[in-house]
Design an enzyme around this catalytic site. Structure first.
Site, PDB file in Angstrom:
ATOM      1  N   HIS A 183     -23.069   0.604  14.850  1.00 30.26           N
ATOM      2  CA  HIS A 183     -23.597  -0.128  15.994  1.00 30.26           C
ATOM      3  C   HIS A 183     -23.374  -1.609  15.757  1.00 30.26           C
ATOM      4  O   HIS A 183     -23.480  -2.075  14.623  1.00 30.26           O
ATOM      5  CB  HIS A 183     -25.099   0.146  16.161  1.00 30.26           C
ATOM      6  CG  HIS A 183     -25.610  -0.225  17.505  1.00 30.26           C
ATOM      7  ND1 HIS A 183     -25.999  -1.510  17.811  1.00 30.26           N
ATOM      8  CD2 HIS A 183     -25.745   0.511  18.630  1.00 30.26           C
ATOM      9  CE1 HIS A 183     -26.378  -1.528  19.072  1.00 30.26           C
ATOM     10  NE2 HIS A 183     -26.229  -0.335  19.591  1.00 30.26           N
ATOM     11  N   ASP A 197     -26.468   7.942  20.328  1.00 27.53           N
ATOM     12  CA  ASP A 197     -25.645   9.003  20.901  1.00 27.53           C
ATOM     13  C   ASP A 197     -25.437  10.178  19.960  1.00 27.53           C
ATOM     14  O   ASP A 197     -24.894  11.201  20.359  1.00 27.53           O
ATOM     15  CB  ASP A 197     -24.276   8.436  21.306  1.00 27.53           C
ATOM     16  CG  ASP A 197     -24.411   7.443  22.436  1.00 27.53           C
ATOM     17  OD1 ASP A 197     -25.153   7.747  23.377  1.00 27.53           O
ATOM     18  OD2 ASP A 197     -23.797   6.370  22.365  1.00 27.53           O
TER      19      ASP A 197
HETATM   20  N1  CMC Z   1     -16.517   5.470  11.944  1.00 30.04           N
HETATM   21  C1  CMC Z   1     -15.827   4.908  10.947  1.00 30.04           C
HETATM   22  N2  CMC Z   1     -15.776   3.592  10.674  1.00 30.04           N
HETATM   23  C2  CMC Z   1     -16.476   2.778  11.478  1.00 30.04           C
HETATM   24  C3  CMC Z   1     -17.238   3.262  12.556  1.00 30.04           C
HETATM   25  C4  CMC Z   1     -17.245   4.671  12.771  1.00 30.04           C
HETATM   26  N3  CMC Z   1     -17.956   5.194  13.787  1.00 30.04           N
HETATM   27  N4  CMC Z   1     -17.823   2.254  13.176  1.00 30.04           N
HETATM   28  C5  CMC Z   1     -17.456   1.139  12.549  1.00 30.04           C
HETATM   29  N5  CMC Z   1     -16.637   1.466  11.501  1.00 30.04           N
HETATM   30  C6  CMC Z   1     -16.062   0.518  10.515  1.00 30.04           C
HETATM   31  C7  CMC Z   1     -14.922  -0.276  11.112  1.00 30.04           C
HETATM   32  O1  CMC Z   1     -13.688   0.367  10.916  1.00 30.04           O
HETATM   33  C8  CMC Z   1     -15.021  -1.582  10.349  1.00 30.04           C
HETATM   34  O2  CMC Z   1     -14.493  -1.356   9.056  1.00 30.04           O
HETATM   35  P1  CMC Z   1     -13.734  -2.569   8.281  1.00 30.04           P
HETATM   36  O3  CMC Z   1     -14.778  -3.609   8.071  1.00 30.04           O
HETATM   37  O4  CMC Z   1     -13.233  -1.942   7.036  1.00 30.04           O
HETATM   38  O5  CMC Z   1     -12.642  -3.028   9.213  1.00 30.04           O
HETATM   39  C9  CMC Z   1     -16.545  -1.772  10.186  1.00 30.04           C
HETATM   40  O6  CMC Z   1     -17.089  -0.437  10.208  1.00 30.04           O
HETATM   41  C10 CMC Z   1     -17.180  -2.616  11.287  1.00 30.04           C
HETATM   42  O7  CMC Z   1     -16.848  -2.013  12.540  1.00 30.04           O
HETATM   43  P2  CMC Z   1     -16.524  -2.831  13.862  1.00 30.04           P
HETATM   44  O8  CMC Z   1     -15.597  -2.052  14.719  1.00 30.04           O
HETATM   45  O9  CMC Z   1     -16.143  -4.230  13.517  1.00 30.04           O
HETATM   46  O10 CMC Z   1     -17.955  -2.857  14.518  1.00 30.04           O
HETATM   47  P3  CMC Z   1     -18.296  -3.251  16.016  1.00 30.04           P
HETATM   48  O11 CMC Z   1     -19.641  -3.862  15.975  1.00 30.04           O
HETATM   49  O12 CMC Z   1     -17.201  -4.042  16.650  1.00 30.04           O
HETATM   50  O13 CMC Z   1     -18.349  -1.830  16.802  1.00 30.04           O
HETATM   51  C11 CMC Z   1     -19.130   0.277  17.534  1.00 30.04           C
HETATM   52  C12 CMC Z   1     -19.514  -1.121  17.004  1.00 30.04           C
HETATM   53  C13 CMC Z   1     -20.394   0.982  18.011  1.00 30.04           C
HETATM   54  C14 CMC Z   1     -18.210   0.123  18.746  1.00 30.04           C
HETATM   55  C15 CMC Z   1     -18.446   1.072  16.402  1.00 30.04           C
HETATM   56  O14 CMC Z   1     -19.343   1.270  15.321  1.00 30.04           O
HETATM   57  C16 CMC Z   1     -17.912   2.430  16.878  1.00 30.04           C
HETATM   58  O15 CMC Z   1     -16.789   2.502  17.380  1.00 30.04           O
HETATM   59  N6  CMC Z   1     -18.724   3.543  16.756  1.00 30.04           N
HETATM   60  C17 CMC Z   1     -18.331   4.803  17.296  1.00 30.04           C
HETATM   61  C18 CMC Z   1     -18.606   4.848  18.792  1.00 30.04           C
HETATM   62  C19 CMC Z   1     -20.083   4.976  19.096  1.00 30.04           C
HETATM   63  O16 CMC Z   1     -20.801   5.766  18.509  1.00 30.04           O
HETATM   64  N7  CMC Z   1     -20.544   4.184  20.086  1.00 30.04           N
HETATM   65  C20 CMC Z   1     -21.926   4.210  20.551  1.00 30.04           C
HETATM   66  C21 CMC Z   1     -22.675   2.969  20.203  1.00 30.04           C
HETATM   67  S1  CMC Z   1     -24.443   3.110  20.422  1.00 30.04           S
HETATM   68  C22 CMC Z   1     -24.732   3.359  22.082  1.00 30.04           C
HETATM   69  C23 CMC Z   1     -24.185   2.354  23.004  1.00 30.04           C
HETATM   70  O17 CMC Z   1     -24.017   1.171  22.711  1.00 30.04           O
HETATM   71  O18 CMC Z   1     -23.887   2.746  24.101  1.00 30.04           O
END
Ligand code: CMC
Length: 437
Positions: A315, A372
């Protein structure tokens, strides 16, 4: 020295910015929970610089009194009330009132609010024709946003964002009609007749009835499903400046009407990185179930060269357990046990959670299950079809969107939202006529 603007008092504090040969003082803004921000309102005028914050990781887009969230400590409060209390003690309509108007309603206010919503549950009969035009296999989120957008055509008498009476009525209309629009989308997809709303039922009962009843036999509304749905709608009801809420604010900031703003929010919610994740979680769990090799999926998510992610994990704001996930997991446990449902996907979800929570990759990045992760399992137990999961998220998030839109419209600092950019394209070049290219 300028002063710090807090919710309650002023105290002297500024941030200093040194840039080229100049130093400027920037006002520090402190929230009621002592969150601090640097006000950059005069930055460009005084220095010629703007800020660059791709993905808005460090950007506060507004001051808001609706929801407090501390991602490090896993705290979520609506209008000061802990989500745990609201989810276990309130009705969704009561929480909607709290979010939109700022205080928990007393009995009379709640009755009035509920009555006003009930008066608007029917859709204009002509709106039903839209559903004839949509393909049967249309995603219900597409149908939902289209029909909500079309409310601007049918309810022009409440579409002026500057008229408080119009806003009041369009809030009732949206809260009342969204479950009807959502249930009709489902009925269309399975070829069953639409079930009209029945106003002696509660908000959640009415939705379940419109989803699952058929005209040829009685439908018994299961009180366990009603309670689970009520809790799910409450935990989804607001989450401060997330992608869809920011979209609603952005669109509303041009003084587009409330129906148009909410339709845009629904579109933003649809994506799998936001609300669409609940649907993606179930697809992922099904895939793991079919494959049988959970470790393979964990390894794929950890692989830098693979774009695969564990859906329902991570998140932007929570770097701790998402309190909503904890509430939903507890409810999931209880509901499955009560209904004696042995869902293999729930087992896999629990296993996946344990593996991920103990894996260095996830620990280091502080990736925890989010809202989720378990919601899909509970929706499945209630017989909600997978494509409807994000639609239910929309129904839950609606009062949050309405509260933010209203707060923005009523704010003294209301302005159109219009970010800037750092241009990195070509410098001016000479035009080349078509024949010479
Ligand atoms: N699985 C594997 N690695 C992950 C995941 C994941 N679900 N989420 C983040 N990471 C890693 C990412 O690759 C990065 O690694 P590194 O630092 O080595 O490059 C690190 O963690 C930070 O991730 P980020 O993409 O910079 O984080 P963000 O804040 O931009 O994205 C997120 C947040 C929710 C979009 C992301 O965690 C994600 O894609 N999660 C899966 C989708 C999901 O469950 N979304 C629902 C969110 S909660 C409800 C809502 O908001 O609607």
């Amino acid at each position: 020295m300028s002063s710090v603007v807090t919710g309650k008092e002023s105290m002297p504090e500024t941030a200093k910015l040194k840039i080229e040969d100049r130093e400027i003082d920037l006002r520090v803004v402190v929230g009621t929970e002592q969150e601090k921000a640097i006000d950059l309102g005069k930055l460009r005028n005084e220095t010629g610089y703007i800020t660059l914050d791709e993905g808005y990781v460090n950007t506060g887009s507004t001051r808001s009194a609706i929801t407090f969230l501390n991602g490090e400590q896993g705290i979520l409060r609506y209008r000061g009330y802990p989500i745990e209390d609201l989810a276990s003690k309130c009705d969704f309509v009561e929480v909607s009132y709290l979010l939109i108007y700022g205080e928990l309603p007393n009995r009379q206010q709640l009755e009035e609010f509920t009555r006003s919503i009930r008066r608007h549950t029917l859709l204009h009969e002509d709106m039903r024709y839209f559903y004839r035009g949509f393909p049967r296999d249309a995603h219900p989120m597409a149908t939902l946003s289209s029909v909500v957008s079309a409310m601007s055509t049918f309810y022009q008498d409440s579409a002026d964002p500057r008229d408080p009476e119009h806003v009041r009525v369009s809030i009732y209309r949206l809260l009342a009609k969204l479950p009807t629009i959502a249930a009709y989308s489902y009925k269309k997809s399975i070829g069953q007749p639409f079930i009209y709303p029945q106003n002696d039922l509660t908000y959640c009962e009415n939705f379940l009835q419109m989803m699952f009843a058929v005209p040829c036999e009685p439908y018994d509304i299961d009180p366990d499903f009603v309670n689970a749905l009520n809790m799910l709608l409450i935990v989804h009801a607001d989450h401060e400046q997330n992608c869809s809420t920011s979209t609603v604010r952005m669109v509303g900031s041009s003084q587009a009407n409330l129906f148009a703003s909410i339709a845009a929010g629904i579109c933003a919610l649809w994506g799998p990185l936001h609300g669409g994740a609940n649907e993606a979680v179930v697809s992922m769990l099904e895939e793991i179930h079919r494959d049988g090799n959970l470790k393979k999926f964990i390894d794929m998510a950890k692989d830098k060269n693979n774009k695969y992610r564990l859906m329902g994990f991570g998140h932007r704001v929570y770097k701790n357990f998402d309190p909503r996930a904890t509430i939903i997991k507890g409810a999931c446990d209880r509901l499955l046990a009560k209904l004696k449902i042995d869902d293999p996907l729930f087992q896999i979800a629990q296993e996946l959670e344990q593996v991920a929570l103990n894996d260095e990759y996830f620990v280091e990045r502080r990736l925890y299950p989010n809202v989720d992760f378990y919601s899909g399992v509970i929706y499945r137990a209630m017989g909600i079809p997978v494509p409807m999961f994000t639609v239910l998220f929309s129904m839950g998030r609606l009062p949050g969107w309405l509260a933010h839109w209203k707060e923005m419209q009523e704010s003294e600092s209301f302005r159109i939202c219009r970010p800037r950019q750092v241009y990195v394209g070509e410098n001016e070049r000479q035009f080349i006529p078509l024949d010479n290219r």
